[in-house]
Design a protein around this motif. Structure first.
Motif, PDB file in Angstrom:
ATOM      1  N   HIS A 227       3.918   1.384   9.445  1.00 10.24           N
ATOM      2  CA  HIS A 227       4.657   1.581   8.184  1.00 10.24           C
ATOM      3  C   HIS A 227       5.227   2.996   8.155  1.00 10.24           C
ATOM      4  O   HIS A 227       6.392   3.208   7.814  1.00 10.24           O
TER       5      HIS A 227
ATOM      6  N   GLU B 173       0.487   0.172  -0.608  1.00 12.81           N
ATOM      7  CA  GLU B 173      -0.850   0.026  -0.020  1.00 12.81           C
ATOM      8  C   GLU B 173      -1.869   0.894  -0.766  1.00 12.81           C
ATOM      9  O   GLU B 173      -3.020   0.492  -0.945  1.00 12.81           O
TER      10      GLU B 173
ATOM     11  N   HIS C  81       1.632  -6.293  -3.840  1.00 12.51           N
ATOM     12  CA  HIS C  81       2.367  -6.812  -2.685  1.00 12.51           C
ATOM     13  C   HIS C  81       3.291  -7.983  -2.998  1.00 12.51           C
ATOM     14  O   HIS C  81       3.523  -8.815  -2.116  1.00 12.51           O
TER      15      HIS C  81
ATOM     16  N   HIS D 141       7.835  -1.572   2.903  1.00 12.72           N
ATOM     17  CA  HIS D 141       6.443  -1.967   3.132  1.00 12.72           C
ATOM     18  C   HIS D 141       6.258  -3.484   3.066  1.00 12.72           C
ATOM     19  O   HIS D 141       5.728  -4.110   3.983  1.00 12.72           O
TER      20      HIS D 141
ATOM     21  N   ASP E 102       5.356  -6.219   5.940  1.00 18.60           N
ATOM     22  CA  ASP E 102       4.142  -7.026   5.799  1.00 18.60           C
ATOM     23  C   ASP E 102       4.458  -8.514   5.945  1.00 18.60           C
ATOM     24  O   ASP E 102       3.714  -9.253   6.598  1.00 18.60           O
TER      25      ASP E 102
HETATM   26 ZN    ZN Z   1       0.533  -3.859   2.871  1.00 20.14          ZN
END
Ligand code: ZN
Length: 228
Positions: A6, A33, A68, A106, A110
């Motif tokens: 990341h 995160e 997320h 991010h 993911d």
């Molecule tokens: Zn993540």
């Protein structure tokens, strides 16, 4: 995706938006995160880890709709970007855009490796993710390490930074290989401990990437025909 890969995205953003601070960009790529760690520790988001944790396939991110989801990530990206413009004025517009893209990157990265565990928005049905972590974890590690190396190459980083990426990639093999048990007593079932381990990993990685990104490859000197 691992913190190092990341953070590597920040290198590309720094290259495209030189006015943006590198450390701010690294923090931006990990912003959701950090939120995930906090929400796991206070019990709003949940992670289930199998008693015997053999690989990332045994980590189940069962409930993380706030940190997320695509919608909340986009919202956080916009809010952080607006905050940067508010603090820095119009001169900070490019940096704000870079930081917003860093935050948004991010969840996109993911989705490219996670099991289907990322929602479009909180409480909206349907979860997304390629499923590599649950089905082909080692291939996922190869893919995300390759992403880190591509970012390093675009940034024209120094050899220490490349070494860090490769060493962390190799050191992660036990976490991505079903054949090697990470340990029943170490992390199995301990979701809060797991979240805190991720926190330490993020902080350490961010510092090291920022430190090693300072040395860049020297430009190839151009021969001076006058002096020759
Ligand atoms: Zn993540």
């Amino acid at each position: 995706m691992q913190a190092i890969n990341h953070a590597a995205t920040a290198l590309v953003l720094k290259r495209k938006f030189p006015s943006a601070p590198l450390f701010g960009l690294i923090l931006a790529t990990e912003a959701v995160e950090y939120l995930w760690v906090g929400l796991n520790v206070i019990g709003i988001e949940h992670t289930i880890i199998n008693e015997e944790m053999r690989s990332v396939a045994d980590v189940h991110l069962v409930h993380m709709p706030f940190s997320h989801s695509i919608a909340t990530s986009a919202l956080i990206a916009v809010l952080v970007g607006l905050f940067v413009v508010w603090r820095g004025g119009r001169a900070a517009t490019a940096a704000a855009l870079a930081i917003s893209l860093g935050v948004l990157s991010h969840v996109v990265l993911d989705v490219s490796v996670h099991a289907p565990d990322i929602a479009i928005a909180p409480f909206l049905g349907g979860r997304y993710g390629t499923g590599l972590y649950s089905n082909l974890p080692l291939q996922a590690l190869a893919l995300e390490t390759l992403w880190g190396v591509v970012c390093w190459w675009i940034y024209r980083g120094g050899w220490r930074l490349l070494g860090l990426m490769l060493v962390l990639g190799v050191a992660s093999i036990p976490l991505y290989s079903v054949a090697i048990s990470v340990g029943e007593s170490l992390l199995g079932g301990q979701s809060t401990v797991f979240a805190l381990v991720i926190l330490v990993q993020m902080i350490t990685t961010s510092g090291l990437v920022w430190l090693f990104a300072r040395d860049k490859q020297k430009p190839v000197p151009i021969a001076n025909p006058v002096a020759a």
